[in-house]
Structure formats: structure tokens, C-alpha cells
Write a protein that holds these residues in place. Structure first.
Motif, PDB file in Angstrom:
ATOM      1  N   LEU A 116      -6.306  21.382  -9.606  1.00 26.36           N
ATOM      2  CA  LEU A 116      -7.201  21.099  -8.697  1.00 26.36           C
ATOM      3  C   LEU A 116      -6.408  21.117  -7.747  1.00 26.36           C
ATOM      4  O   LEU A 116      -5.339  20.050  -8.002  1.00 26.36           O
ATOM      5  N   ARG A 117      -5.979  20.324  -6.500  1.00 22.63           N
ATOM      6  CA  ARG A 117      -4.892  20.284  -5.419  1.00 22.63           C
ATOM      7  C   ARG A 117      -6.317  19.887  -3.975  1.00 22.63           C
ATOM      8  O   ARG A 117      -7.027  20.553  -3.335  1.00 22.63           O
ATOM      9  N   VAL A 118      -5.733  18.211  -4.020  1.00 19.60           N
ATOM     10  CA  VAL A 118      -6.507  17.540  -3.036  1.00 19.60           C
ATOM     11  C   VAL A 118      -5.565  17.004  -1.877  1.00 19.60           C
ATOM     12  O   VAL A 118      -4.193  16.697  -2.131  1.00 19.60           O
ATOM     13  N   THR A 119      -5.355  17.593  -0.590  1.00 15.24           N
ATOM     14  CA  THR A 119      -4.581  17.314  -0.029  1.00 15.24           C
ATOM     15  C   THR A 119      -5.286  16.296   1.587  1.00 15.24           C
ATOM     16  O   THR A 119      -6.204  16.856   2.350  1.00 15.24           O
ATOM     17  N   LEU A 120      -4.739  15.337   1.969  1.00 16.19           N
ATOM     18  CA  LEU A 120      -4.919  14.295   2.575  1.00 16.19           C
ATOM     19  C   LEU A 120      -4.724  14.235   4.130  1.00 16.19           C
ATOM     20  O   LEU A 120      -3.302  14.089   3.966  1.00 16.19           O
ATOM     21  N   THR A 121      -5.232  15.299   5.131  1.00 18.55           N
ATOM     22  CA  THR A 121      -4.852  15.943   6.262  1.00 18.55           C
ATOM     23  C   THR A 121      -4.598  15.032   7.556  1.00 18.55           C
ATOM     24  O   THR A 121      -4.146  15.286   7.787  1.00 18.55           O
ATOM     25  N   GLU A 122      -5.586  13.524   7.579  1.00 19.35           N
ATOM     26  CA  GLU A 122      -5.485  12.716   8.509  1.00 19.35           C
ATOM     27  C   GLU A 122      -5.263  11.378   8.337  1.00 19.35           C
ATOM     28  O   GLU A 122      -6.688  11.395   7.211  1.00 19.35           O
ATOM     29  N   LEU A 123      -4.477  10.188   8.557  1.00 23.41           N
ATOM     30  CA  LEU A 123      -4.177   9.228   8.154  1.00 23.41           C
ATOM     31  C   LEU A 123      -5.748   8.315   8.605  1.00 23.41           C
ATOM     32  O   LEU A 123      -6.609   9.036   9.660  1.00 23.41           O
ATOM     33  N   GLY A 124      -6.541   7.987   7.402  1.00 23.17           N
ATOM     34  CA  GLY A 124      -7.997   6.553   8.895  1.00 23.17           C
ATOM     35  C   GLY A 124      -7.279   6.093   9.607  1.00 23.17           C
ATOM     36  O   GLY A 124      -6.072   5.116   9.934  1.00 23.17           O
ATOM     37  N   ASP A 125      -8.599   5.824  10.345  1.00 17.95           N
ATOM     38  CA  ASP A 125      -8.683   5.215  11.216  1.00 17.95           C
ATOM     39  C   ASP A 125      -8.807   3.250  10.805  1.00 17.95           C
ATOM     40  O   ASP A 125      -9.203   3.411   9.563  1.00 17.95           O
ATOM     41  N   VAL A 126      -7.606   2.244  11.926  1.00 21.85           N
ATOM     42  CA  VAL A 126      -7.912   0.972  11.483  1.00 21.85           C
ATOM     43  C   VAL A 126      -7.876   0.177  12.801  1.00 21.85           C
ATOM     44  O   VAL A 126      -7.671   0.651  13.960  1.00 21.85           O
ATOM     45  N   PRO A 127      -8.323  -0.514  12.721  1.00 21.57           N
ATOM     46  CA  PRO A 127      -8.862  -1.126  14.075  1.00 21.57           C
ATOM     47  C   PRO A 127      -8.035  -2.019  15.101  1.00 21.57           C
ATOM     48  O   PRO A 127      -6.020  -2.093  14.844  1.00 21.57           O
ATOM     49  N   HIS A 128      -7.945  -2.396  15.950  1.00 21.37           N
ATOM     50  CA  HIS A 128      -7.253  -2.069  17.029  1.00 21.37           C
ATOM     51  C   HIS A 128      -7.047  -3.839  17.569  1.00 21.37           C
ATOM     52  O   HIS A 128      -7.967  -4.149  17.778  1.00 21.37           O
TER      53      HIS A 128
END
Length: 240
Positions: A116-128
Motif C-alpha cells: 500500500l502507498r499513501v501519498t499526502l499531496t496537499e497540506l491542510g489549512d491552518v487559521p490565519h
């Protein structure tokens, strides 16, 4: 680092039942789960997931697949607190609930994997926050893989391990099937010796496709053995 790939190599064929990814917040905005059937030589997408599928994976459908050939992107639900822990579960058969195929065919086509391969492609949002730029990061707390030996419907259990580690809380699944229906091999992937009267097939709900004994071949072998024995004992009178 963006993207990040996590890879699990098993070196044997298994049947995947469930994959659980437990994230510390913030959860990734998009990721893709892939599987391999040839020990990492080639990879096939099993499921796309994204906060916005159209942006993250253009061209991948977002509606439930109606055939086993279709790929699918699952839309991740929004969350109020980006730093909360979140669990994502993946079952290879769940997304094909409405595909017109038998359960055995779905297992054959979608559940097998040697890795199995899990690719995390985009960072999650954080508060501004005013005057402050918060860090973005990937944080996977646990990756839990649950499955069994892949037996193509010709076994109802895996053979027990020859040893067990009593100090470990990890259960290791033996890849070797307890084969039935006159099949053989680690995954019951072939007919047993002398049972090749019909081509091997995986079992189905309405037919176990039990391998049949090749009666003609067995008769010829018995006849040949009898002839050899007869010839061996029919010696000239002068040599007795």
C-alpha cells in the motif's frame, strides 16, 4: 515537505479489508491511496480524497462508481477546528456498493494487494492570525492495515504462524492459505497435482470451481507404471 509518501511493502499477496489513517491536526487537504499487486513494480490508485476534488484531482469523478473500472474521489468533510484529530477509513469494496458485480468479483478485482502507498499531496489549512504565520505540517498518528490471506475463495482460513511473539501486541497474518477445492499454492492460485482436468478459476458465490482430477492422465500413468513393472520382472529364462 510536500508531498509526502508512506509505503507499506508486504512481499506477499493479501486481501485488504480496511485501512485506518489517524491524523493529528491539521488533516491533509488531499491525499491518494494506491495499491500494488507486483511488489511495487506498478501502482494503481484505489481512492482519491480531497477537500476539493475538482481542484486537487481534475478529471476524477466524484460520484459513486457504477463499474469496477471507474475511479472515485471522496470529498472530505469540512471541520471547525483544524487541529482536532481525525480518522479516515478506507474499505476497497465500500465505494463499489452499487457496481453491478458479485462480491467475489469485487474481492478479486479490488481487494488484493502486495503493498500500500499513501501519498499526502496537499497540506491542510491552518487559521490565519494577524501578524503571525502558523506552520503547516503532515502528522499521521497511526496507519492501521487490516486484512487476511488472499485465497481466491478456495479457503476459509489462513494457516497458523509457526511462532508467535508474546511480547508484541501486533498480530501477524500468515500469507499461506489452508487450501480447499483441490487447489494448491500460497494463495490457492493453481490446481493441485493431478487435478488439472479443468482450468483453474477463482471461486464464486454460485460455483466453487473445484479443480477436477484428470482421470485420463491418471489412467495412463497407472498403465505406464504397470507396464514398467511387468517389463522389469519378465526376464529371460537363462537369467533366472
Amino acid at each position: 515537505v510536500n508531498p509526502v509518501t508512506l509505503q507499506l511493502d508486504l512481499n506477499n499477496l493479501f486481501q485488504l479489508d480496511n485501512l485506518v489513517l489517524s491524523f493529528k491536526g491539521p488533516r491533509p487537504s488531499s491525499l491518494v491511496i494506491e495499491r500494488t499487486l507486483d511488489n511495487g513494480q506498478t501502482w494503481q490508485p484505489a481512492l482519491y480524497l480531497a477537500k476539493n476534488c475538482e481542484e486537487a484531482f481534475p478529471g476524477v469523478q466524484t460520484t459513486t462508481p457504477l463499474s469496477l473500472e471507474q475511479m472515485y474521489c471522496h470529498t472530505l468533510h469540512p471541520y471547525e477546528n483544524p487541529y482536532q484529530e481525525e480518522t479516515i477509513e478506507f474499505s476497497p469494496l465500500r465505494q463499489y456498493t452499487f457496481a453491478p458485480a458479485s462480491n467475489s468479483q469485487k474481492i478479486e478485482d479490488k481487494s488484493g494487494f502486495t503493498g500500500l502507498r499513501v501519498t499526502l499531496t496537499e497540506l491542510g489549512d491552518v487559521p490565519h492570525l494577524p501578524g503571525r504565520s502558523l506552520s503547516k505540517f503532515f502528522a499521521l498518528k497511526e496507519m492501521r492495515v487490516m486484512g487476511t490471506c488472499m485465497c481466491h475463495g478456495h479457503a476459509d482460513r489462513c494457516l497458523p504462524e509457526e511462532y508467535s511473539n508474546l511480547n508484541s501486541n501486533i498480530i501477524q497474518v500468515n500469507p499461506v492459505c489452508d487450501c480447499k477445492h483441490n487447489t494448491a499454492g500460497i494463495n490457492c492460485e493453481r490446481c493441485a497435482d493431478f487435478y488439472n482436468d479443468l482450468p483453474w478459476r477463482s471461486a464464486e458465490e454460485e460455483n466453487t470451481h473445484t479443480c477436477k482430477r484428470n482421470v485420463t492422465s491418471m489412467s495412463l500413468n497407472i498403465y505406464t507404471i504397470s507396464q514398467i513393472i511387468s517389463q522389469s520382472f519378465c526376464l529371460p529364462q537363462s537369467e533366472l
